[in-house]
Design an enzyme around this catalytic site. Structure first.
Site, PDB file in Angstrom:
ATOM      1  CG  ASN A 349      -3.824   2.733  -3.690  1.00 55.76           C
ATOM      2  OD1 ASN A 349      -4.734   2.715  -4.521  1.00 55.76           O
ATOM      3  ND2 ASN A 349      -3.980   3.249  -2.487  1.00 55.76           N
ATOM      4  CG  HIS A 380      -4.138   6.697   3.469  1.00 57.22           C
ATOM      5  ND1 HIS A 380      -3.274   7.246   2.543  1.00 57.22           N
ATOM      6  CD2 HIS A 380      -4.423   5.454   3.015  1.00 57.22           C
ATOM      7  CE1 HIS A 380      -3.054   6.371   1.579  1.00 57.22           C
ATOM      8  NE2 HIS A 380      -3.736   5.280   1.836  1.00 57.22           N
TER       9      HIS A 380
END
Length: 492
Positions: A349, A380
């Site tokens: 990521n 998140h």
């Protein structure tokens, strides 16, 4: 503890239902079919965009407009009226962009974007009961939040700070003028990144739209030719084909492995109560390996979409070959062969790591490692498992750094020692990542505690002992050269 949604709701979609017959035929949830269909449509549109709306044939305004219209269509197709959340957030933050002072623009934009994202995270889980398996509007909202805050900080750097106070990277990416409404909408809602990202820098995006992207990257690496107009325009086709092959392989692996090694196995009665300790560690590793191909699929396909449009060129390598990895979100080979926690996280990521560096790690005066982990968790969502993962990542990161600083140099004197060190650290790294990331896919408190109890919290204990008893050898590079990836945990 976050309530888990009923199985009947876990895969529902808020978007178009026109592909429902295909979903039934394939046995794949409709929300996932819509996601893949949109990305494949985006891939086709990207080729058309590069060929027929080339900067030599269409003005920047036309390219901005068409990229935005296509992006809006795709996001409405996927998420229906929930796409309104993206439009509301983007327009709210554009209002902040044009009205706030440059000294506060980054703060206001950050709190508005992160606040809105957090409210949406809470509502989708606790009010609307959307499951983690649902491809819903929160994914694009997370990407838009990254872009909003990235641009706000870069505008602040360009208009509100002195050049001597900026790092080299901040100076390179600083935005010297506030964007127009069309530029702002295009940057946040363009069809290439609105569904699956990744986040990119505003200056790079505008250079791509205006046709300066490839030339700019060639000049950055001191490409010597007869002049600006004679600089070559490398074709992205090789990179696109290679990434589509990786995408196909990742999809096949995901469809195969996720059914053979489901995450629910980690809370199975046999695993928790009957398997021996080594078997539990082995199955933990295998199950977490099986969870990765879906990320490989989504991120590599998104990268291919950008490249097909002509965006993502990153200069030339040492052999003179074109690099199309400016927007790559992962390096699969380096992930699977990583011999340190830091190396693993630096290649997972990647664009989210860059965002964390831009808005947190390089900016905060205290505890950058801890605050970066917490921001990553908040971004998140609000599932407790996310916080178990990121808070576990803090001691693992500190312990790994301590071991490396104290012992690595002892193994560099001979090739045999170095190979042995690499083999051992590879195994430890892969197991540590599996242990740390397991709560991320389990989500709730009860299964997370059950898993960690079944393996006796062994990694937590080992890391705490290392931190307490190993001598600290400070490693203090310049703030601008510190990488947030060394403190960033595995993301979705």
């Amino acid at each position: 503890m976050a309530a888990r949604p009923p199985a009947s709701l876990s895969y529902r979609t808020t978007g178009s239902t026109c592909l429902h017959p295909l979903s039934q035929l394939l046995g794949i949830p409709l929300d996932q079919v819509n996601f893949v269909a949109c990305q494949l449509f985006a891939l086709s549109a990207a080729f058309w965009f590069r060929i027929y709306l080339h900067p030599g044939k269409a003005s920047p305004e036309v390219r901005h407009t068409l990229a935005t219209i296509l992006g809006i269509y795709f996001v409405v197709f996927c998420f229906g009226w929930y796409a309104v959340h993206l439009f509301v957030l983007v327009l709210m933050c554009y209002g902040v962009m044009v009205t706030a002072s440059v000294s506060n623009i980054h703060r206001y934009s950050f709190f508005v974007a992160m606040g809105y994202l957090t409210i949406c995270h809470i509502s989708r889980i606790y009010i609307f009961h959307y499951g983690i398996l649902t491809t819903d509007f929160s994914g694009p909202l997370m990407i838009v939040t990254q872009k909003i805050t990235t641009l706000a900080f870069q505008v602040h750097d360009g208009l509100g700070r002195k050049a001597e106070d900026l790092s080299a990277e901040q100076h390179r990416l600083a935005v010297k003028a506030k964007p127009s409404l069309l530029e702002y909408l295009s940057y946040h809602l363009n069809f290439m990144s609105v569904i699956a990202g990744p986040c990119n820098n505003f200056k790079d995006y505008v250079a791509f739209i205006e046709g300066r992207h490839i030339h700019m990257k060639l000049l950055e690496v001191n490409w010597t030719q007869r002049g600006f107009q004679s600089l070559p325009e490398p074709s992205p086709m090789g990179a696109v084909i290679q990434k589509l092959c990786v995408t196909l392989m990742s999809l096949l692996l995901f469809l195969t492995l996720s059914k053979s090694f489901p995450v629910t196995f980690l809370i199975d009665d046999w695993f928790v109560h009957k398997a021996n300790f080594l078997s539990r560690l082995w199955y933990l590793y295998v199950v977490m390996q099986a969870a990765k191909p879906k990320y490989y699929f989504a991120w590599t396909l998104a990268d291919a979409v950008h490249n097909a449009a002509g965006f993502g060129f990153n200069g030339m390598d040492t052999d003179g070959k074109s690099r199309w990895d400016l927007l790559s979100n992962l390096n699969i080979w380096k992930i699977e062969t990583a011999t340190s926690f830091k190396m693993y996280l630096e290649n997972w990521n990647i664009q989210t790591s860059t965002w964390l560096k831009c808005v947190c790690y390089e900016r905060v005066p205290w505890y950058p490692t801890v605050l970066t982990f917490l921001l990553s968790a908040l971004w998140h969502g609000v599932y407790p498992g996310y916080y178990f993962t990121f808070l576990t990542g803090v001691p693992v990161t500190l312990a790994a750094r301590a071991v490396r600083n104290n012992y690595r140099h002892h193994f560099l004197s001979s090739k045999a020692r170095k190979i042995a060190y690499d083999v051992v650290t590879w195994a430890v790294t892969q197991l540590a990542v599996s242990y740390t990331a397991a709560p991320f896919v389990m989500l709730a408190v009860e299964p997370t505690i059950s898993l960690y109890k079944s393996v006796f919290f062994f990694l937590h204990i080992i890391c705490l002992l290392i931190i307490l008893f190993l001598p600290i050898k400070p490693h203090q590079p310049q703030r601008q050269s510190r990488s947030p990836n060394s403190v960033k945990k595995k993301a979705d």
